[in-house]
Design a protein around this motif. Structure first.
Motif, PDB file in Angstrom:
ATOM      1  N   ASN A  42      15.781   0.517 -26.321  1.00  0.00           N
ATOM      2  CA  ASN A  42      16.064   0.191 -24.921  1.00  0.00           C
ATOM      3  C   ASN A  42      16.725   1.357 -24.202  1.00  0.00           C
ATOM      4  OD1 ASN A  42      15.107  -2.471 -24.565  1.00  0.00           O
ATOM      5  ND2 ASN A  42      16.837  -3.287 -25.689  1.00  0.00           N
ATOM      6  N   VAL A  43      17.730   1.947 -24.853  1.00  0.00           N
ATOM      7  CA  VAL A  43      18.462   3.049 -24.232  1.00  0.00           C
ATOM      8  C   VAL A  43      17.540   4.243 -24.025  1.00  0.00           C
ATOM      9  CG1 VAL A  43      20.316   4.727 -24.587  1.00  0.00           C
ATOM     10  CG2 VAL A  43      20.704   2.318 -25.119  1.00  0.00           C
ATOM     11  N   ILE A  44      16.791   4.597 -25.050  1.00  0.00           N
ATOM     12  CA  ILE A  44      15.923   5.772 -24.969  1.00  0.00           C
ATOM     13  C   ILE A  44      14.850   5.578 -23.899  1.00  0.00           C
ATOM     14  CG2 ILE A  44      14.232   7.153 -26.239  1.00  0.00           C
ATOM     15  CD1 ILE A  44      15.916   6.539 -28.786  1.00  0.00           C
ATOM     16  N   GLU A  45      14.222   4.420 -23.893  1.00  0.00           N
ATOM     17  CA  GLU A  45      13.146   4.195 -22.927  1.00  0.00           C
ATOM     18  C   GLU A  45      13.674   4.167 -21.498  1.00  0.00           C
ATOM     19  OE1 GLU A  45       9.103   1.644 -22.434  1.00  0.00           O
ATOM     20  OE2 GLU A  45      10.732   0.687 -23.562  1.00  0.00           O
ATOM     21  N   ARG A  46      14.818   3.520 -21.272  1.00  0.00           N
ATOM     22  CA  ARG A  46      15.342   3.441 -19.912  1.00  0.00           C
ATOM     23  C   ARG A  46      15.861   4.790 -19.433  1.00  0.00           C
ATOM     24  NH1 ARG A  46      17.625  -2.767 -20.560  1.00  0.00           N
ATOM     25  NH2 ARG A  46      15.659  -3.715 -19.865  1.00  0.00           N
ATOM     26  N   ALA A  47      16.361   5.605 -20.347  1.00  0.00           N
ATOM     27  CA  ALA A  47      16.744   6.962 -19.954  1.00  0.00           C
ATOM     28  C   ALA A  47      15.519   7.743 -19.505  1.00  0.00           C
ATOM     29  CB  ALA A  47      17.439   7.671 -21.103  1.00  0.00           C
ATOM     30  N   MET A  48      14.415   7.614 -20.236  1.00  0.00           N
ATOM     31  CA  MET A  48      13.187   8.300 -19.840  1.00  0.00           C
ATOM     32  C   MET A  48      12.630   7.732 -18.540  1.00  0.00           C
ATOM     33  SD  MET A  48      11.150   9.310 -23.352  1.00  0.00           S
ATOM     34  CE  MET A  48      10.976   7.642 -24.009  1.00  0.00           C
ATOM     35  N   ILE A  55      15.568  16.093 -25.519  1.00  0.00           N
ATOM     36  CA  ILE A  55      15.301  17.417 -26.096  1.00  0.00           C
ATOM     37  C   ILE A  55      14.770  17.281 -27.518  1.00  0.00           C
ATOM     38  CG2 ILE A  55      17.018  18.532 -24.624  1.00  0.00           C
ATOM     39  CD1 ILE A  55      18.822  18.724 -27.146  1.00  0.00           C
ATOM     40  N   SER A  56      15.032  16.136 -28.170  1.00  0.00           N
ATOM     41  CA  SER A  56      14.513  15.893 -29.514  1.00  0.00           C
ATOM     42  C   SER A  56      14.770  14.452 -29.910  1.00  0.00           C
ATOM     43  CB  SER A  56      15.159  16.830 -30.541  1.00  0.00           C
ATOM     44  OG  SER A  56      16.546  16.545 -30.692  1.00  0.00           O
ATOM     45  N   PHE A  57      14.071  14.019 -30.969  1.00  0.00           N
ATOM     46  CA  PHE A  57      14.289  12.723 -31.609  1.00  0.00           C
ATOM     47  C   PHE A  57      14.714  12.958 -33.056  1.00  0.00           C
ATOM     48  CE2 PHE A  57      11.507  11.511 -28.171  1.00  0.00           C
ATOM     49  CZ  PHE A  57      11.792  10.182 -27.897  1.00  0.00           C
ATOM     50  N   PHE A  58      15.420  11.976 -33.613  1.00  0.00           N
ATOM     51  CA  PHE A  58      15.766  11.994 -35.035  1.00  0.00           C
ATOM     52  C   PHE A  58      15.671  10.561 -35.540  1.00  0.00           C
ATOM     53  CE2 PHE A  58      19.254  12.538 -38.408  1.00  0.00           C
ATOM     54  CZ  PHE A  58      18.349  13.037 -39.350  1.00  0.00           C
ATOM     55  N   LEU A  59      14.865  10.353 -36.583  1.00  0.00           N
ATOM     56  CA  LEU A  59      14.668   8.995 -37.077  1.00  0.00           C
ATOM     57  C   LEU A  59      14.321   8.994 -38.547  1.00  0.00           C
ATOM     58  CD1 LEU A  59      11.072   7.851 -36.261  1.00  0.00           C
ATOM     59  CD2 LEU A  59      11.976   9.919 -35.167  1.00  0.00           C
ATOM     60  N   GLU A  60      14.540   7.829 -39.139  1.00  0.00           N
ATOM     61  CA  GLU A  60      14.122   7.630 -40.522  1.00  0.00           C
ATOM     62  C   GLU A  60      12.611   7.430 -40.585  1.00  0.00           C
ATOM     63  OE1 GLU A  60      16.177   5.229 -43.483  1.00  0.00           O
ATOM     64  OE2 GLU A  60      17.636   4.714 -41.916  1.00  0.00           O
ATOM     65  N   GLU A  61      12.058   7.763 -41.729  1.00  0.00           N
ATOM     66  CA  GLU A  61      10.612   7.620 -41.926  1.00  0.00           C
ATOM     67  C   GLU A  61      10.129   6.196 -41.641  1.00  0.00           C
ATOM     68  OE1 GLU A  61      10.090  10.857 -45.578  1.00  0.00           O
ATOM     69  OE2 GLU A  61      10.676   8.771 -45.997  1.00  0.00           O
ATOM     70  N   LYS A  62      10.930   5.198 -42.034  1.00  0.00           N
ATOM     71  CA  LYS A  62      10.483   3.810 -41.898  1.00  0.00           C
ATOM     72  C   LYS A  62      10.343   3.371 -40.445  1.00  0.00           C
ATOM     73  CE  LYS A  62      15.095   1.665 -42.149  1.00  0.00           C
ATOM     74  NZ  LYS A  62      15.937   0.680 -42.890  1.00  0.00           N
ATOM     75  N   PRO A  69       5.353   4.603 -29.741  1.00  0.00           N
ATOM     76  CA  PRO A  69       5.211   4.483 -28.279  1.00  0.00           C
ATOM     77  C   PRO A  69       6.264   5.284 -27.501  1.00  0.00           C
ATOM     78  CG  PRO A  69       4.949   2.340 -29.318  1.00  0.00           C
ATOM     79  CD  PRO A  69       5.441   3.267 -30.388  1.00  0.00           C
ATOM     80  N   LEU A  70       7.492   5.345 -28.012  1.00  0.00           N
ATOM     81  CA  LEU A  70       8.521   6.151 -27.349  1.00  0.00           C
ATOM     82  C   LEU A  70       8.188   7.634 -27.444  1.00  0.00           C
ATOM     83  CD1 LEU A  70      11.909   4.503 -28.446  1.00  0.00           C
ATOM     84  CD2 LEU A  70      10.826   4.408 -26.199  1.00  0.00           C
ATOM     85  N   LEU A  71       7.693   8.051 -28.615  1.00  0.00           N
ATOM     86  CA  LEU A  71       7.319   9.452 -28.780  1.00  0.00           C
ATOM     87  C   LEU A  71       6.173   9.810 -27.833  1.00  0.00           C
ATOM     88  CD1 LEU A  71       7.437   9.781 -32.683  1.00  0.00           C
ATOM     89  CD2 LEU A  71       9.195  10.428 -31.027  1.00  0.00           C
ATOM     90  N   ASP A  72       5.188   8.932 -27.743  1.00  0.00           N
ATOM     91  CA  ASP A  72       4.064   9.191 -26.836  1.00  0.00           C
ATOM     92  C   ASP A  72       4.540   9.310 -25.390  1.00  0.00           C
ATOM     93  OD1 ASP A  72       2.307   9.127 -28.981  1.00  0.00           O
ATOM     94  OD2 ASP A  72       1.764   7.020 -28.683  1.00  0.00           O
ATOM     95  N   LYS A  73       5.477   8.449 -25.023  1.00  0.00           N
ATOM     96  CA  LYS A  73       6.015   8.487 -23.654  1.00  0.00           C
ATOM     97  C   LYS A  73       6.763   9.801 -23.420  1.00  0.00           C
ATOM     98  CE  LYS A  73       8.352   5.447 -20.401  1.00  0.00           C
ATOM     99  NZ  LYS A  73       8.767   4.041 -20.191  1.00  0.00           N
ATOM    100  N   ALA A  74       7.554  10.217 -24.405  1.00  0.00           N
ATOM    101  CA  ALA A  74       8.293  11.471 -24.277  1.00  0.00           C
ATOM    102  C   ALA A  74       7.342  12.653 -24.196  1.00  0.00           C
ATOM    103  CB  ALA A  74       9.242  11.636 -25.463  1.00  0.00           C
ATOM    104  N   MET A  77       6.050  13.502 -20.979  1.00  0.00           N
ATOM    105  CA  MET A  77       6.968  14.253 -20.130  1.00  0.00           C
ATOM    106  C   MET A  77       6.985  15.729 -20.523  1.00  0.00           C
ATOM    107  SD  MET A  77      10.130  11.479 -20.156  1.00  0.00           S
ATOM    108  CE  MET A  77      11.014  12.020 -18.691  1.00  0.00           C
ATOM    109  N   ASP A  78       6.935  15.969 -21.846  1.00  0.00           N
ATOM    110  CA  ASP A  78       6.967  17.331 -22.378  1.00  0.00           C
ATOM    111  C   ASP A  78       6.364  17.288 -23.780  1.00  0.00           C
ATOM    112  OD1 ASP A  78       7.518  19.795 -23.518  1.00  0.00           O
ATOM    113  OD2 ASP A  78       9.604  19.871 -22.851  1.00  0.00           O
ATOM    114  N   ALA A  79       5.187  17.859 -23.923  1.00  0.00           N
ATOM    115  CA  ALA A  79       4.467  17.778 -25.193  1.00  0.00           C
ATOM    116  C   ALA A  79       5.147  18.524 -26.328  1.00  0.00           C
ATOM    117  CB  ALA A  79       3.040  18.319 -25.013  1.00  0.00           C
TER     118      ALA A  79
END
Length: 280
Positions: A42-48, A55-62, A69-74, A77-79
């Protein structure tokens, strides 16, 4: 797309996600206003949605599939935005989080607007004086978004709505409700209340005063522009603030209870004093 395997806890590109104190993020090298960390979808999507590109994402593999979908949206904005994907042991080693509920993302802090231009046509705003509990700040913003508050002003000593716990509790609404700081001195009301008057607002302090009017007072509901001032837990509003405001307002109580938590009080006040004509 730039998905990067992160297998080294000491990778300097992950340093921003380690248990950094907020003051360190505020002065992060290379960013004029520093960074903040978005935690939860929610926070990440509403910020976008507010136009802030991470500037980057960090997540667990799972979490990769659910985060796609959040990565695609980001990337729309900037590939080139990198997504660092790590096994649990590496993610825990960097963040110290044993349990996670999704991705983290680092964002540059946007410039805050001038209070005078915060929201043209605003009829209901909230002013938070020295609220220093991040959970309360997040809950107040969530109520503000849901109950028709046009903007939130926070005093110099109020904690930061972009702090990750405040933003998470708000469900990302800190990016939906316009906000900025008001006043440059500890006694913010000396300059802040005249500014609100200049903007056409009647200023009402929520405080336990003998001359306070009840929240359902018709003159409050009829005010075309109303600023509601809420204070911190325990001490409440400063005496100088109460003296500077036009009205003092109280929420009538029963069973010997004299007050509510500031987040609960804000929700009651926002609902009761909402600009009904805008929902007619």
């Amino acid at each position: 797309m730039p998905i990067i395997e992160a297998n080294n806890v000491a990778d300097p590109r992950l340093q921003v996600y380690s248990h950094q104190r907020e003051v360190m993020l505020l002065s992060w090298p290379g960013y004029e206003r520093g960074l903040f960390i978005g935690e939860s979808a929610n926070v990440i999507e509403r910020a976008m949605d507010a136009g802030i590109a991470p500037i980057s994402f960090f997540l667990e593999e799972k979490w990769l599939e659910k985060t796609q979908p959040l990565l695609d949206k980001a990337w729309g904005m900037d590939a080139g935005i990198p997504a660092f994907v790590a096994p649990h042991e590496v993610f825990r080693g960097v963040t110290t989080y044993e349990v996670t509920r999704g991705a983290l993302a680092a964002f540059p802090r946007p410039a805050l607007p001038d209070a005078r231009t915060l929201r043209a046509g605003a009829s209901r705003i909230a002013v938070l004086e020295d609220v220093t509990n991040y959970t309360n700040i997040g809950a107040i913003f969530r109520s503000a978004a849901a109950l028709g508050i046009d903007a939130v002003l926070i005093t110099p000593s109020c904690h930061d709505p972009y702090y990750r716990r405040a933003a998470r509790v708000s469900m990302g609404t800190v990016f939906q409700v316009p906000w900025t700081r008001i006043g440059t001195e500890r006694d913010w009301a000396r300059e802040g209340v005249p500014l609100l008057h200049e903007m056409g607002f009647t200023v009402a302090a929520l405080a336990l005063e003998d001359d306070a009017v009840p929240l359902d007072d018709p003159t409050l509901k009829a005010a075309p522009k109303l600023a509601l001032v809420l204070g911190t837990e325990g001490d409440g509003l400063a005496r100088t603030t109460i003296a500077a405001c036009d009205r003092t307002v109280i929420i009538p109580m029963e069973h010997g209870v004299d007050s509510l938590n500031v987040a609960a009080a804000s929700a009651v006040a926002f609902w009761e004093l909402r600009a009904r004509q805008s929902h007619g």
